[in-house]
Design a protein around this motif. Structure first.
Motif, PDB file in Angstrom:
ATOM      1  N   ILE A  98       0.827  -1.099   0.132  1.00  0.00           N
ATOM      2  CA  ILE A  98       0.097   0.132   0.026  1.00  0.00           C
ATOM      3  C   ILE A  98       1.027   1.387   0.027  1.00  0.00           C
ATOM      4  N   PRO A  99       0.913   2.038  -1.031  1.00  0.00           N
ATOM      5  CA  PRO A  99       1.686   3.541  -0.930  1.00  0.00           C
ATOM      6  C   PRO A  99       0.855   4.278  -0.274  1.00  0.00           C
ATOM      7  N   PHE A 100       1.565   5.117   0.580  1.00  0.00           N
ATOM      8  CA  PHE A 100       0.578   5.728   1.639  1.00  0.00           C
ATOM      9  C   PHE A 100       1.201   7.400   1.774  1.00  0.00           C
ATOM     10  N   ALA A 101       2.175   7.587   1.242  1.00  0.00           N
ATOM     11  CA  ALA A 101       2.765   8.904   1.339  1.00  0.00           C
ATOM     12  C   ALA A 101       3.899   9.352   0.201  1.00  0.00           C
ATOM     13  N   GLN A 102       4.041  10.421   0.051  1.00  0.00           N
ATOM     14  CA  GLN A 102       5.214  10.817  -0.989  1.00  0.00           C
ATOM     15  C   GLN A 102       5.650  12.348  -0.533  1.00  0.00           C
ATOM     16  N   ASP A 103       7.276  12.034  -0.272  1.00  0.00           N
ATOM     17  CA  ASP A 103       7.869  13.450  -0.185  1.00  0.00           C
ATOM     18  C   ASP A 103       9.328  13.401  -1.069  1.00  0.00           C
ATOM     19  N   ALA A 104       9.963  14.383  -0.431  1.00  0.00           N
ATOM     20  CA  ALA A 104      11.354  14.373  -1.264  1.00  0.00           C
ATOM     21  C   ALA A 104      12.240  13.126  -1.220  1.00  0.00           C
ATOM     22  N   ALA A 105      12.017  12.380  -0.087  1.00  0.00           N
ATOM     23  CA  ALA A 105      12.787  11.204   0.193  1.00  0.00           C
ATOM     24  C   ALA A 105      12.412  10.022  -0.737  1.00  0.00           C
ATOM     25  N   GLY A 106      11.101  10.143  -1.203  1.00  0.00           N
ATOM     26  CA  GLY A 106      10.447   9.071  -2.120  1.00  0.00           C
ATOM     27  C   GLY A 106       9.178   8.658  -1.670  1.00  0.00           C
ATOM     28  N   LEU A 107       8.795   7.326  -1.969  1.00  0.00           N
ATOM     29  CA  LEU A 107       7.339   7.016  -1.842  1.00  0.00           C
ATOM     30  C   LEU A 107       7.572   5.899  -0.642  1.00  0.00           C
ATOM     31  N   HIS A 108       6.734   6.458   0.265  1.00  0.00           N
ATOM     32  CA  HIS A 108       6.472   5.567   1.450  1.00  0.00           C
ATOM     33  C   HIS A 108       5.399   4.369   1.327  1.00  0.00           C
ATOM     34  N   ILE A 160      10.715   3.539   0.272  1.00  0.00           N
ATOM     35  CA  ILE A 160      11.057   3.443   1.710  1.00  0.00           C
ATOM     36  C   ILE A 160       9.994   2.567   2.175  1.00  0.00           C
ATOM     37  N   PRO A 161      10.341   1.145   2.344  1.00  0.00           N
ATOM     38  CA  PRO A 161       9.181   0.292   2.902  1.00  0.00           C
ATOM     39  C   PRO A 161       9.345   0.263   4.412  1.00  0.00           C
ATOM     40  N   TYR A 162       7.869  -0.038   4.803  1.00  0.00           N
ATOM     41  CA  TYR A 162       7.373  -0.099   6.040  1.00  0.00           C
ATOM     42  C   TYR A 162       6.751  -1.183   6.161  1.00  0.00           C
ATOM     43  N   TYR A 163       6.913  -1.842   7.410  1.00  0.00           N
ATOM     44  CA  TYR A 163       6.183  -3.199   7.742  1.00  0.00           C
ATOM     45  C   TYR A 163       4.756  -2.806   8.065  1.00  0.00           C
ATOM     46  N   LEU A 164       3.697  -3.606   7.350  1.00  0.00           N
ATOM     47  CA  LEU A 164       2.400  -3.501   7.444  1.00  0.00           C
ATOM     48  C   LEU A 164       1.850  -4.832   7.985  1.00  0.00           C
ATOM     49  N   THR A 165       0.923  -4.780   8.698  1.00  0.00           N
ATOM     50  CA  THR A 165       0.553  -6.044   9.167  1.00  0.00           C
ATOM     51  C   THR A 165      -0.649  -6.741   8.281  1.00  0.00           C
ATOM     52  N   PRO A 166      -0.660  -7.901   8.355  1.00  0.00           N
ATOM     53  CA  PRO A 166      -1.738  -8.479   7.337  1.00  0.00           C
ATOM     54  C   PRO A 166      -3.256  -8.038   7.690  1.00  0.00           C
ATOM     55  N   GLY A 167      -3.409  -7.681   8.954  1.00  0.00           N
ATOM     56  CA  GLY A 167      -4.611  -6.993   9.365  1.00  0.00           C
ATOM     57  C   GLY A 167      -5.009  -5.509   8.768  1.00  0.00           C
ATOM     58  N   ASP A 168      -3.787  -4.906   8.830  1.00  0.00           N
ATOM     59  CA  ASP A 168      -3.875  -3.771   8.679  1.00  0.00           C
ATOM     60  C   ASP A 168      -3.981  -3.610   7.059  1.00  0.00           C
ATOM     61  N   PHE A 169      -3.282  -4.505   6.345  1.00  0.00           N
ATOM     62  CA  PHE A 169      -3.335  -4.397   4.895  1.00  0.00           C
ATOM     63  C   PHE A 169      -5.101  -4.742   4.461  1.00  0.00           C
ATOM     64  N   GLN A 170      -5.689  -5.506   4.974  1.00  0.00           N
ATOM     65  CA  GLN A 170      -7.031  -5.890   4.651  1.00  0.00           C
ATOM     66  C   GLN A 170      -7.972  -4.793   5.206  1.00  0.00           C
ATOM     67  N   LYS A 171      -7.752  -4.220   6.020  1.00  0.00           N
ATOM     68  CA  LYS A 171      -8.484  -2.812   6.455  1.00  0.00           C
ATOM     69  C   LYS A 171      -8.170  -1.644   5.306  1.00  0.00           C
ATOM     70  N   THR A 172      -7.038  -1.728   4.748  1.00  0.00           N
ATOM     71  CA  THR A 172      -6.592  -0.491   4.020  1.00  0.00           C
ATOM     72  C   THR A 172      -6.641  -0.891   2.640  1.00  0.00           C
ATOM     73  N   ILE A 173      -6.624  -1.881   1.934  1.00  0.00           N
ATOM     74  CA  ILE A 173      -6.905  -2.112   0.628  1.00  0.00           C
ATOM     75  C   ILE A 173      -8.266  -1.477   0.208  1.00  0.00           C
ATOM     76  N   GLY A 174      -9.252  -1.558   0.815  1.00  0.00           N
ATOM     77  CA  GLY A 174     -10.421  -0.897   0.493  1.00  0.00           C
ATOM     78  C   GLY A 174     -10.519   0.347   0.256  1.00  0.00           C
ATOM     79  N   GLN A 175      -9.468   1.120   0.607  1.00  0.00           N
ATOM     80  CA  GLN A 175      -9.640   2.751   0.210  1.00  0.00           C
ATOM     81  C   GLN A 175      -9.443   2.848  -1.258  1.00  0.00           C
ATOM     82  N   TYR A 176      -8.756   1.855  -1.958  1.00  0.00           N
ATOM     83  CA  TYR A 176      -8.896   2.075  -3.506  1.00  0.00           C
ATOM     84  C   TYR A 176     -10.248   2.015  -3.918  1.00  0.00           C
TER      85      TYR A 176
END
Length: 557
Positions: free
Chosen positions: A90-100, A124-140
């Motif tokens: 899940i991409p969630f932010a973008q700044d001068a450092a790159g894509l979070h 810039i990778p961040y660890y995302l729990t499987p539960g968080d992925f399932q809750k967040t993917i619906g934002q698409y």
């Protein structure tokens, strides 16, 4: 992904989880075919966020919590929806450092390389729990808001309503697309119910979101027969029956998750009205902490559900989350060493390794008859969907007396009100005093939208309300939601529970035997440390979870 042995090492070294707790949770997880992390979270051994931080540290990346974050659509659309599903990113932010980038497996270099090539950005990778992925993917699916009316209008125009029979039209792609779009939109908005109401000139689509009904779309009346027929086909109902109510179920797949829809069709003056209740099946049920139970209240429940017998009651009006709370308790208690049986009307969630029975009054299977049969199936724990008559109350009390742990719901406005309600149904005071361990009263309040939350100064009316209902309790901070596109300009998104929990003490048992009034039971409970619904609500106001207006609205019903 982490193997159980690696996860065990991480958790035990952290001090959050003992070896015995992990081994017990792993055995249960294997028997129930569930992730061991879910079992640890259910049982309150470790929170999902604490678990996520430890795993992120192991991978050498930061931890991302996205379930409450509203991600801009322009950021989400940097990665195609299907690719996000394939790689669990899940991409969630973008700044001068790159894509979070939130990612379930930070060692999946193929996924990270794909994102780099697709976006031409540093990742810039961040660890995302499987539960968080399932809750967040619906934002698409939030993008459907912008195209919903266009999709519906286009397919209404394409539907050839005059050329064929209703059954043939219901199987046509335009009608299928209309219903699929409505279901996807409802899921994306977090709706609990979909209403299709037919009036003299139009079919109105309404969603219940966070407990409040909202008009979503108005369709030509002519599409109603085909749309209702499509729903009847999916729910295995009689297409040619229009004079009597019908009830059914069907499932709808969104991403990797299944949503179960409970369908009720009711004949009305202008045609048939439909209400569909949405019940997520694939996602992990919420833990007690996620429901909103904190500190002393959480400890009381955890302490009492481990008792081998007695009765635990959840009370409140319809739609206050009573059954959800009991399901969360059952998920904690569900181990291979116990036999759990339920009698429900209806069965809302299917739980692995639990024997669930559906009430069927037409066939003579009532709560009381079903409960009598359950007792012959050697249960350790029994859940009764609702105690609503004298016979069921008597059997439930005797079951709790004879070595069973009994969970049930009851329609009362307060925890203390459960006692006189039982007595009114003919229960003996001395038997009731010997069996009831814990009474949970609850309501659901709307949560402030995290996208538009801001701090405010309290008005005199707010302060007067607090003083009138909560006495010395002090609210330190006040918040509200300004209203934005993400929350439909309501200022609220999502709901959380507020609770009062009455533990039946020795002195309380004496009052029950004496058949004293509800207010005296309540006074003693408060004296012994019970936090009322108002106080628990005000605690959540201070925490920035809800508003004083919500607490006032829900506790004055």
């Amino acid at each position: 992904m982490l193997l159980p042995d690696h996860l065990k090492d991480i958790l035990i070294k952290s001090g959050f989880v003992t070896q015995a707790d992990f081994d017990t949770a792993l055995k249960t997880a294997q028997d129930l075919n569930q992730p061991v992390t879910d079992i640890l979270v259910f049982r309150g051994i470790i929170s999902e966020d604490a678990l996520g931080k430890l795993i992120a540290e192991h991978y050498g990346v930061k931890f991302a919590t996205l379930r409450t974050k509203v991600i801009p659509l322009e950021i989400l659309q940097l990665i195609p929806e299907q690719a996000a599903l394939q790689f669990h990113v899940i991409p969630f932010a973008q700044d001068a450092a790159g894509l979070h980038l939130g990612i379930e497996n930070p060692q999946d270099f193929e996924a990270i390389e794909f994102v780099k090539r697709k976006t031409n950005l540093n990742v810039i990778p961040y660890y995302l729990t499987p539960g968080d992925f399932q809750k967040t993917i619906g934002q698409y699916k939030r993008n459907i808001r912008n195209i919903f009316q266009d999709i519906i209008s286009e397919n209404v125009r394409k539907a050839k309503l005059e050329a064929k029979s209703v059954e043939e039209i219901a199987a046509d792609l335009p009608v299928i697309k209309i219903l699929d779009t409505i279901l996807e939109y409802a899921s994306a908005e977090g709706a609990s119910d979909i209403h299709l109401n037919i009036f003299e000139t139009a079919l109105v689509i309404r969603f219940r979101i966070d407990g409040v009904l909202r008009d979503i779309a108005t369709l030509p009346k002519e599409i109603q027969p085909a749309l209702i027929a499509r729903i009847k086909i999916l729910a295995s109902l009689k297409i040619d029956e229009h004079r009597v109510p019908q009830d059914g179920r069907f499932k709808f797949k969104i991403y990797e998750n299944y949503v179960s829809l409970r369908v009720s069709i009711l004949p009305a003056f202008f045609g048939e009205n439909v209400v569909m209740r949405l019940l997520a099946e694939s996602s992990r049920p919420l833990s007690l902490e996620e429901l909103g139970l904190t500190a002393d209240n959480l400890h009381l429940i955890q302490q009492n559900i481990t008792k081998p017998h007695g009765m635990i009651l959840a009370t409140g009006p319809t739609g206050s989350g009573k059954t959800t709370t009991l399901y969360s308790v059952l998920n904690i208690l569900n181990t291979p060493t116990v036999n759990i049986c339920t009698i429900e009307d209806p069965i809302e969630y299917s739980i692995n390794r639990i024997n669930q029975t559906q009430v069927n009054p037409q066939a003579g299977l009532t709560f009381a008859k079903g409960l009598r049969s359950l007792l012959r199936h050697d249960p350790d724990i029994i859940m009764i969907g609702e105690i609503r008559d004298t016979e069921t109350a008597e059997i439930a009390i005797h079951s709790a007396l004879t070595g069973h742990l009994v969970l049930s719901t009851l329609h009362t406005n307060s925890a203390a009100g459960a006692i006189p309600r039982f007595l009114d149904m003919g229960a003996e005071g001395f038997l009731l005093a010997s069996t009831v361990n814990l009474i949970i009263a609850q309501r659901l309040v709307r949560k402030i939208c995290t996208n538009c939350i801001h701090k405010i100064e309290p008005s005199q009316d707010m302060l007067a309300f607090i003083n009138r209902l909560a006495g010395d309790y002090q609210v330190t901070d006040f918040f509200t939601g300004e209203g934005c596109k993400e929350c439909g300009f309501s200022g609220y998104k999502g709901r959380i529970g507020i609770y009062e929990i009455l533990e039946v003490s020795k002195s309380m048992r004496e009052l029950i035997i004496q058949h004293v009034a509800e207010d005296k039971i309540n006074d003693l409970a408060v004296k012994e440390g019970m936090h009322t619904l108002v106080v628990d609500g005000l605690y959540k106001v201070s925490a920035g979870l809800t508003t004083i207006q919500e607490v006032a609205r829900i506790t004055s019903e």
